[in-house]
Each structure stands twice: as structure tokens, then as C-alpha cells.
Design an enzyme around this catalytic site. Structure first.
Site, mmCIF file in Angstrom:
data_model
loop_
_atom_site.group_PDB
_atom_site.id
_atom_site.type_symbol
_atom_site.label_atom_id
_atom_site.label_comp_id
_atom_site.label_asym_id
_atom_site.label_seq_id
_atom_site.Cartn_x
_atom_site.Cartn_y
_atom_site.Cartn_z
ATOM 1 N N ASP A 174 0.835 -1.283 0.039
ATOM 2 C CA ASP A 174 0.084 0.024 0.132
ATOM 3 C C ASP A 174 0.928 1.126 0.030
ATOM 4 O O ASP A 174 1.918 1.335 0.262
ATOM 5 C CB ASP A 174 -0.983 0.079 1.247
ATOM 6 C CG ASP A 174 -1.744 1.216 1.457
ATOM 7 O OD1 ASP A 174 -2.323 1.544 0.414
ATOM 8 O OD2 ASP A 174 -2.004 1.603 2.497
ATOM 9 N N SER A 175 0.185 2.508 -0.137
ATOM 10 C CA SER A 175 1.029 3.558 -0.097
ATOM 11 C C SER A 175 1.479 3.966 1.303
ATOM 12 O O SER A 175 2.331 4.767 1.669
ATOM 13 C CB SER A 175 0.263 4.734 -0.661
ATOM 14 O OG SER A 175 -0.920 4.875 0.043
ATOM 15 N N CYS A 235 -4.088 -1.710 -2.141
ATOM 16 C CA CYS A 235 -4.364 -0.284 -2.315
ATOM 17 C C CYS A 235 -5.436 -0.339 -3.290
ATOM 18 O O CYS A 235 -4.973 -0.785 -4.528
ATOM 19 C CB CYS A 235 -3.087 0.079 -2.367
ATOM 20 S SG CYS A 235 -2.800 2.034 -2.938
ATOM 21 N N GLU A 284 -2.844 9.407 7.585
ATOM 22 C CA GLU A 284 -1.169 9.170 7.540
ATOM 23 C C GLU A 284 -0.491 10.108 8.651
ATOM 24 O O GLU A 284 0.569 9.962 9.097
ATOM 25 C CB GLU A 284 -0.674 9.396 6.403
ATOM 26 C CG GLU A 284 -1.048 8.244 5.236
ATOM 27 C CD GLU A 284 -0.092 7.063 5.753
ATOM 28 O OE1 GLU A 284 1.015 7.057 6.290
ATOM 29 O OE2 GLU A 284 -0.550 5.978 5.184
ATOM 30 N N CYS A 340 -10.989 2.908 -0.374
ATOM 31 C CA CYS A 340 -9.413 3.034 -0.114
ATOM 32 C C CYS A 340 -9.247 2.554 1.228
ATOM 33 O O CYS A 340 -10.091 2.698 2.196
ATOM 34 C CB CYS A 340 -9.334 4.669 0.031
ATOM 35 S SG CYS A 340 -7.733 5.209 0.872
ATOM 36 N N HIS A 377 -7.283 3.111 3.814
ATOM 37 C CA HIS A 377 -7.183 3.907 4.736
ATOM 38 C C HIS A 377 -8.327 4.162 5.422
ATOM 39 O O HIS A 377 -8.483 4.521 6.538
ATOM 40 C CB HIS A 377 -6.475 5.265 4.169
ATOM 41 C CG HIS A 377 -5.079 5.315 4.030
ATOM 42 N ND1 HIS A 377 -4.318 4.627 2.953
ATOM 43 C CD2 HIS A 377 -4.009 5.689 4.717
ATOM 44 C CE1 HIS A 377 -3.037 4.629 3.139
ATOM 45 N NE2 HIS A 377 -2.856 5.521 4.053
#
Ligand code: DGL
Length: 267
Positions: free
Chosen positions: A11-12, A74, A153, A185, A187
Site C-alpha cells: 500500500d502507499s 491499495c 497518515e 480506499c 485507509h
């Protein structure tokens, strides 16, 4: 022997850990190796070709880690080119979009489905396509929420402004009569509470994590790769491309275990 290899996830940043959590639940004997590209997040606003390049670079690294399956945990990287990774990697590769679409269809009664995601995911239309392929009668209402990834994040989940941002993004969706909302997403499950509050209690939130873990299990079973060894000394490996500090803080809270992450500088 192959069954003892690890499942790789990328993932990012911390988002893919929502999928890791579900893997731990459904596949407790499995060892995972995780890569969070924290130095280059967010992926959402970047062109697909660039995201594809980043993801492939990470998959190449992960393939040096004795792995048996790759989960692109992701949505942005899945939308940017899942079939391309599948064509270029010898191991099985799965993404999170089709599992999310399947889970949403299982739960909708009104056939009005909301999707939220990064700019890249929403602009790709990947969810529309995946949902309509399974049921052409469904109406899809999409909304990009670019600030959500940065909020997570930067550990701002409980900040006062987060609620306002959520209301701003999700107000129109609330009016559209959807009965399920796909958190498109990885996140976003970290913002579950604030998102639920903004859309109201009658809308069911769908994360693709559960369905993705189910698909991973199926692939392992079908390929005779399931680890039946319940030796508890399994150690998981976490890699990030920037400083591990915040990743570790958020990650430990999310998956409820000690996380030791190593930095790998990406060129
Ligand atoms: N977790 C990624 C996703 O599912 C975040 C994308 C980003 O870095 O913008 O899309």
C-alpha cells in the site's frame, strides 16, 4: 515447502494494514510481509502510469522476500493496473476492488451503492465497472475524498476538522438514497466512525478487507499453499520507504501487536 512462504501486501502507507488485520483473523497461521510506500504517498493524486511503476517496483522487492501470493492492498494501485501486475508477475496477484464490489452487492437492497475513494480510484471508474459487471441494474454514486488519506497518515483521525471534512465530502451521498457505502480506499476503515456519523446509521459501510482475505484464502487452498503449521513463532515483516515512526504508532494501534518496521529507500 511453498506453503511456509509469506503473503505479501503493499500500500502507499498504513491503509493496507486494514487488510492485514483481516488476514490475521481468517488466516492465523500465515506469515505476512508488508510494504508501505510512505515516502511517496499519497498515490491517489498521481497518474496511473506512475502508480503502476511504484507498485511494480515494490512487488519486485517483495519477490525477494520468499513470498507465495501478492495482495495489492491499495485501491489506487489496484485501479492503476491490477491486470498488468497479474500479467507481469509469476505469482498469483489479487487486488481489493473486485472483492469490495462483491461485498457491496451482497448487502444492498435498494441497488443504490455509494463509493468513496482517492481521486485516482474514482476517476478510473474501476468500481463502477466491477459492480456493473456483476449487476448492470445497480446505480453507483461516487465521491473522491482526497484529504482522508492525509488525515490518516498524519494521525489526525480525532481532530475537530476531520468531522467537517467528512460532512463536506459525504453530504451529497447522504442525499442520494444509498444503502451501502464502499470504503474504496484501504485507509478509510480507520475513519469508520466519522464516516458513519456523516452518512447516518442506516447506511452500511463496506470495507473490502474481509472479502479480500476470503479470496486470498481460496487461492491458497486451491493452489495447495495454505500454511497448516500453527507454530506461534511466526514473525511478520514490515517495510516502509520513509521513517517508520508514525507508521509504527498507527500500525500497532490498528493491528494490536508490536510492529517493527524497517526503512527501505526506493530509488
Ligand atoms: N490505501 C490507498 C488506497 O486504497 C491510499 C491511496 C493513496 O495513497 O492516496 O487507495
Amino acid at each position: 515447502m511453498n506453503a511456509l512462504k509469506s503473503i505479501a501486501l503493499l500500500d502507499s502507507g498504513v491503509g493496507g494494514l486494514t487488510v492485514v488485520k483481516e488476514i490475521f483473523k481468517q488466516l492465523p497461521n500465515e506469515r505476512i510481509v508488508y510494504f508501505g510506500d510512505t515516502a511517496r504517498m499519497p498515490y491517489g493524486p498521481r497518474p496511473h502510469q506512475q502508480v503502476r511503476g511504484f507498485a511494480m517496483q515494490i512487488i519486485d522487492f517483495l519477490q525477494t522476500q520468499d513470498i507465495k501470493l501478492v495482495i495489492v492492498a491499495c485501491n489506487s494501485a489496484s485501479a492503476a493496473g491490477l491486470s498488468w501486475y497479474q500479467e507481469n508477475v509469476v505469482l498469483p496477484v489479487i487486488g481489493v476492488i473486485e472483492p469490495g464490489a462483491r461485498a457491496a452487492l451482497e448487502h444492498t437492497k435498494t441497488k443504490r451503492i455509494g463509493v468513496i475513494g482517492t481521486t485516482g480510484t474514482i476517476k478510473s471508474g474501476a468500481y463502477d465497472k466491477a459492480i456493473k459487471k456483476l449487476d448492470p441494474e445497480v446505480k453507483v454514486f461516487s465521491q473522491e475524498c482526497p484529504l482522508f488519506v492525509l488525515i490518516v497518515e498524519n494521525n489526525l483521525i480525532n481532530a475537530r476538522e476531520t468531522k467537517k471534512v467528512a460532512e463536506e465530502y459525504l453530504g451529497p451521498l447522504k442525499e442520494s438514497g444509498i444503502d451501502v457505502l464502499i470504503l474504496g480506499c484501504t485507509h478509510y476503515p480507520l475513519l469508520n466512525e466519522v464516516i458513519q456519523e456523516a452518512v447516518g446509521p442506516e447506511v452500511r459501510l463496506i470495507s473490502s478487507a474481509e472479502e479480500t482475505a476470503r479470496e486470498a484464502k481460496e487461492i491458497l487452498i486451491n493452489n495447495d499453499l495454505l500454511n497448516s503449521n500453527s507454530d506461534n513463532s511466526t514473525h511478520h515483516r514490515f517495510f516502509v520507504s520513509a521513517s517508520p515512526k508514525t507508521f509504527v504508532e498507527i500500525g500497532e494501534k490498528l493491528i494490536g501487536m508490536k510492529v517493527k518496521a524497517y526503512q527501505v529507500i526506493m530509488p
